[in-house]
Write an enzyme that holds these catalytic residues in place. Structure first.
Site, short mmCIF file in Angstrom:
data_model
loop_
_atom_site.label_atom_id
_atom_site.label_comp_id
_atom_site.label_asym_id
_atom_site.label_seq_id
_atom_site.Cartn_x
_atom_site.Cartn_y
_atom_site.Cartn_z
N GLU A 147 1.05 -1.27 -0.10
CA GLU A 147 0.05 0.15 -0.04
C GLU A 147 0.92 1.42 0.13
O GLU A 147 0.53 2.30 -0.73
CB GLU A 147 -1.08 0.13 1.27
CG GLU A 147 -1.87 -1.40 1.19
CD GLU A 147 -2.67 -1.47 -0.02
OE1 GLU A 147 -2.98 -0.28 -0.97
OE2 GLU A 147 -3.04 -2.81 -0.32
N HIS A 150 2.04 1.89 -3.67
CA HIS A 150 0.81 2.60 -4.36
C HIS A 150 1.03 4.07 -4.13
O HIS A 150 0.81 4.79 -5.13
CB HIS A 150 -0.60 2.08 -3.85
CG HIS A 150 -0.83 0.91 -4.71
ND1 HIS A 150 -1.22 0.94 -6.17
CD2 HIS A 150 -1.35 -0.17 -4.16
CE1 HIS A 150 -1.41 -0.46 -6.21
NE2 HIS A 150 -1.70 -0.91 -5.23
#
Length: 179
Positions: A147, A150
């Protein structure tokens, strides 16, 4: 448990941003407004993650270029980790490097053996602006690193090399969702 206390219960499911969209390749901006709009975004992230059967979701995966992600992810001992981080910073990624299967809601139906550290620490804020530190091991450490990537404009495919990268690139090129 009250209906309103379930993460995502008040959120709306948003379309996922798929590989090929510019939003996935641009570093996200820090959150500066910790108001109701941020709370609604976190609810939408949870609703979308659950609808897609994911274990984590970053804001740019629904087209919002802000540094926010949510997670509902087990570690290797099957302990559930549930939460969100605003303006996360990966401050530790260490321990043993493990190559394990990794997928992504923005690359649906695909996965590849990806190397990640088995320990990670992320610091950031809650939706109300309080400091938070999240420690992860095993699969949850993989999720935290994924994450955070990202939010920097990277996907797990960027971590692959050699035949693993070539094989995934071929599979992406054949995917019905890839444009």
């Amino acid at each position: 448990m009250r209906h309103g206390s379930i993460p995502g219960a008040r959120g709306r499911v948003r379309p996922l941003t798929l590989l090929g969209a510019a939003a996935l390749r641009e570093p996200c901006r820090d959150v500066t407004d910790f108001g109701p709009g941020l709370a609604a975004l976190v609810e939408d992230l949870f609703a979308t993650m659950y609808a897609a059967r994911g274990v984590g979701l970053a804001a740019n995966q629904i087209g919002v270029g802000l540094r926010v992600f949510v997670y509902d992810c087990p570690d290797d001992e099957d302990v559930r980790h549930l939460g969100h981080v605003v303006n996360p910073r990966l401050v530790e990624a260490d321990g043993v490097v493990i190559r394990g299967p990794e997928g992504c809601l923005s690359l649906p139906g695909l996965e590849a053996g990806t190397e990640r550290y088995d320990h990670a620490v992320v610091e950031g804020r809650t939706v109300t602006g309080e400091p938070v530190t999240v420690h992860g091991t095993g699969f949850f450490a993989r999720c935290l690193q994924h994450e955070c990537d990202h939010l920097e404009g990277r996907v797990y495919a960027d971590r692959l090399t050699g035949w693993r990268r070539r094989r995934l690139d071929r599979r992406i090129g054949r995917a019905a969702w890839y444009r």
